[in-house]
Design a protein around this motif. Structure first.
Motif, short mmCIF file in Angstrom:
data_model
loop_
_atom_site.label_atom_id
_atom_site.label_comp_id
_atom_site.label_asym_id
_atom_site.label_seq_id
_atom_site.Cartn_x
_atom_site.Cartn_y
_atom_site.Cartn_z
N LEU A 175 0.83 -1.21 0.00
CA LEU A 175 0.00 0.00 0.00
C LEU A 175 0.86 1.25 0.00
CD1 LEU A 175 -2.77 -1.08 2.55
CD2 LEU A 175 -3.00 -0.84 0.06
N GLN A 176 1.97 1.21 0.81
CA GLN A 176 2.85 2.37 0.82
C GLN A 176 3.46 2.60 -0.56
OE1 GLN A 176 5.64 1.47 3.93
NE2 GLN A 176 4.39 2.44 5.53
N SER A 177 3.87 1.49 -1.23
CA SER A 177 4.43 1.65 -2.57
C SER A 177 3.39 2.21 -3.53
CB SER A 177 4.93 0.28 -3.07
OG SER A 177 5.43 0.39 -4.38
N SER A 178 2.16 1.70 -3.39
CA SER A 178 1.09 2.22 -4.25
C SER A 178 0.82 3.68 -3.96
CB SER A 178 -0.19 1.39 -4.04
OG SER A 178 0.03 0.03 -4.38
N LEU A 179 0.84 4.00 -2.66
CA LEU A 179 0.61 5.40 -2.30
C LEU A 179 1.74 6.28 -2.81
CD1 LEU A 179 -0.71 5.01 1.37
CD2 LEU A 179 -2.02 5.75 -0.64
N GLU A 180 2.98 5.77 -2.71
CA GLU A 180 4.10 6.55 -3.23
C GLU A 180 3.95 6.76 -4.74
OE1 GLU A 180 7.59 4.50 -2.06
OE2 GLU A 180 7.47 5.10 0.05
N ASN A 181 3.57 5.67 -5.43
CA ASN A 181 3.39 5.81 -6.89
C ASN A 181 2.27 6.79 -7.20
OD1 ASN A 181 5.45 3.98 -7.44
ND2 ASN A 181 4.06 2.21 -7.41
N ILE A 182 1.20 6.63 -6.44
CA ILE A 182 0.08 7.56 -6.66
C ILE A 182 0.51 8.99 -6.36
CG2 ILE A 182 -2.19 8.23 -5.80
CD1 ILE A 182 -2.76 5.24 -5.38
N SER A 183 1.31 9.12 -5.25
CA SER A 183 1.79 10.46 -4.90
C SER A 183 2.67 11.03 -6.01
CB SER A 183 2.54 10.39 -3.58
OG SER A 183 3.07 11.65 -3.24
N LYS A 184 3.54 10.14 -6.56
CA LYS A 184 4.38 10.60 -7.65
C LYS A 184 3.55 10.98 -8.87
CE LYS A 184 8.49 7.93 -6.37
NZ LYS A 184 9.40 6.80 -6.78
N LEU A 185 2.55 10.15 -9.15
CA LEU A 185 1.70 10.46 -10.31
C LEU A 185 0.94 11.76 -10.08
CD1 LEU A 185 0.25 6.92 -11.16
CD2 LEU A 185 1.91 8.24 -12.48
N LEU A 186 0.44 11.91 -8.85
CA LEU A 186 -0.27 13.14 -8.56
C LEU A 186 0.66 14.34 -8.66
CD1 LEU A 186 -2.51 12.02 -5.55
CD2 LEU A 186 -3.23 12.51 -7.91
N LYS A 187 1.89 14.16 -8.13
CA LYS A 187 2.86 15.25 -8.22
C LYS A 187 3.19 15.54 -9.68
CE LYS A 187 5.59 18.22 -6.23
NZ LYS A 187 5.94 18.94 -7.46
N GLN A 188 3.34 14.44 -10.45
CA GLN A 188 3.64 14.63 -11.87
C GLN A 188 2.47 15.31 -12.58
OE1 GLN A 188 4.58 10.99 -13.88
NE2 GLN A 188 5.00 11.98 -15.83
N GLN A 189 1.26 14.86 -12.25
CA GLN A 189 0.09 15.49 -12.85
C GLN A 189 0.02 16.96 -12.48
OE1 GLN A 189 -2.07 14.30 -15.05
NE2 GLN A 189 -1.02 12.31 -15.07
N SER A 190 0.36 17.26 -11.21
CA SER A 190 0.33 18.65 -10.78
C SER A 190 1.36 19.47 -11.55
CB SER A 190 0.62 18.72 -9.29
OG SER A 190 0.68 20.07 -8.85
N ASP A 191 2.60 18.87 -11.69
CA ASP A 191 3.62 19.60 -12.44
C ASP A 191 3.21 19.79 -13.90
OD1 ASP A 191 5.17 19.67 -10.16
OD2 ASP A 191 6.35 17.90 -10.68
N ILE A 192 2.62 18.73 -14.47
CA ILE A 192 2.21 18.81 -15.88
C ILE A 192 1.11 19.86 -16.04
CG2 ILE A 192 1.06 17.55 -17.74
CD1 ILE A 192 2.55 15.04 -16.74
N LEU A 193 0.14 19.82 -15.14
CA LEU A 193 -0.95 20.81 -15.21
C LEU A 193 -0.42 22.22 -15.08
CD1 LEU A 193 -3.74 19.00 -13.15
CD2 LEU A 193 -3.68 19.39 -15.63
N GLN A 194 0.57 22.37 -14.19
CA GLN A 194 1.14 23.70 -14.01
C GLN A 194 1.82 24.16 -15.29
OE1 GLN A 194 3.82 24.01 -10.72
NE2 GLN A 194 4.13 26.21 -10.96
N MET A 195 2.60 23.24 -15.94
CA MET A 195 3.25 23.62 -17.20
C MET A 195 2.24 23.82 -18.31
SD MET A 195 6.50 23.85 -16.66
CE MET A 195 7.20 23.72 -18.30
N VAL A 196 1.21 22.99 -18.34
CA VAL A 196 0.18 23.13 -19.38
C VAL A 196 -0.54 24.47 -19.23
CG1 VAL A 196 -2.04 22.21 -20.19
CG2 VAL A 196 -0.12 20.67 -19.74
N SER A 197 -0.75 24.87 -17.97
CA SER A 197 -1.40 26.15 -17.74
C SER A 197 -0.55 27.30 -18.26
CB SER A 197 -1.69 26.35 -16.26
OG SER A 197 -0.48 26.44 -15.51
N GLN A 198 0.75 27.06 -18.42
CA GLN A 198 1.65 28.10 -18.94
C GLN A 198 1.84 27.97 -20.45
OE1 GLN A 198 5.29 27.81 -16.72
NE2 GLN A 198 4.27 28.10 -14.73
#
Length: 329
Positions: A175-198
């Motif tokens: 579960l921790q690994s899944s959460l870490e992956n999800i966290s990374k994906l969420l962080k990546q999605q956040s970074d991507i959304l931030q760049m896309v917004s620019q």
């Protein structure tokens, strides 16, 4: 007195075994019979005494001589034995003198032994104390061992609990690994959304910026550098397809250029240029270097074969590219 002082005629005698014969040296003179007669008893008495003395002497000699000789022999033997004893006593005295030094040395050694025994006694006392302490520790260890036995009896149950805990921990780690992956994906999605917004587009680990104003190739590269990027490079067919479809049949500079007419093509972001692969991306007949002045490349048409060389001073839209780098959490 005068009659006594007269010379008495010498008497001679012989001893033959047990017979004694006496005779005068000279027969008395016939002229004096009266004197001889007067002297006869005295002489006879003297002779008898003398004879008895001689007989006694002979008898004593015959009896005492062997005893005397034996006694002398015993005396000699005893003298020799006494001499041997004296020699032995002398040797014994020497030995005693010699051994006296050994006795003194032995006395010194005995004193040293006594000192050593004293030390040994002290060490024995220390060892006794250590043994007592060790016995105390052994008793403590025995009690601890009894506790260990109790714990050993509990080990199977503990093992089952540990197995359950291990399974639970494995699930937790999953579960921790899944959460870490999800966290990374969420962080990546956040970074991507931030760049896309620019105004950036995301494709397979890279961001792409399609400009809305036209610039020369060099000005376009400077603009991209100011945005922490470079004019885009192309490394695969999928990336080429993404670029020409996003360009929408409008000219866009890419980061391929060369130094002079005889120079080799290279990417400005230092990506290695694959000459064999690039053959599939050029418009047929390109690059043709018209007027020896076409040193920069753009995407000209919406096709896999869309590259065209053109003068670097021409103004076109352009595409910047920057790799995705996860931001710090």
């Amino acid at each position: 007195m005068k009659a006594a002082e007269r010379e008495v005629p010498d008497v001679h005698f012989t001893v033959d075994k047990q017979n004694i014969s006496l005779w005068p040296q000279e027969p008395p003179p016939k002229s004096a019979p009266s004197l001889a007669m007067r002297q006869t008893p005295t002489i006879r008495a003297a002779l008898i005494c003398l004879s008895l003395f001689l007989v006694v002497s002979v008898v004593l000699q015959a009896i005492l001589y062997p005893w005397l000789m034996g006694t002398i022999s015993d005396v000699k033997t005893n003298a020799q034995l006494l001499k041997v004893c004296v020699d032995n006593i002398s040797n014994l005295g020497s030995e005693i003198k010699k051994n006296s030094g050994d006795v003194e040395a032995a006395g010194v050694q005995i004193r040293m032994v006594n000192v050593s025994l004293g030390r040994a006694h002290s060490q024995i006392l220390m060892l006794k104390t250590s043994v007592e302490k060790a016995n105390t520790r052994i008793q403590v260890l025995t009690e601890s061992w009894e506790k260990v036995d109790d714990l050993n009896a509990q080990i199977p149950e503990l093992k089952r609990e540990i197995d359950k805990a291990s399974a639970f921990n494995a699930k937790v780690r999953g579960l921790q690994s899944s959460l870490e992956n999800i966290s990374k994906l969420l962080k990546q999605q956040s970074d991507i959304l931030q760049m896309v917004s620019q105004g950036w587009k995301y494709f397979r680990g890279n961001f792409y910026y399609f400009s809305h104003i036209q610039k020369t190739w060099y000005s376009a590269q400077q603009f991209c550098v100011s945005r922490e990027s470079h004019l885009t490079s192309v490394t695969s067919e999928s990336e080429q397809e993404f670029l020409y479809k996003s360009a929408g049949e409008v000219f866009h500079w890419i980061g391929l250029t060369k130094a002079g007419s005889e120079g080799d093509w290279y990417w400005v972001d230092d990506t290695p240029f694959d000459k064999v692969q690039s053959v599939r991306f050029w418009i047929p007949g390109e690059p043709n270097n018209v007027g020896n002045n076409e040193h920069c490349v753009n995407i000209k048409v919406s096709s896999l074969q869309s590259w065209n060389d053109a003068p670097c001073d021409n103004k076109y839209l352009f595409i910047c590219k920057r790799p995705y780098i996860p931001s710090e959490p």
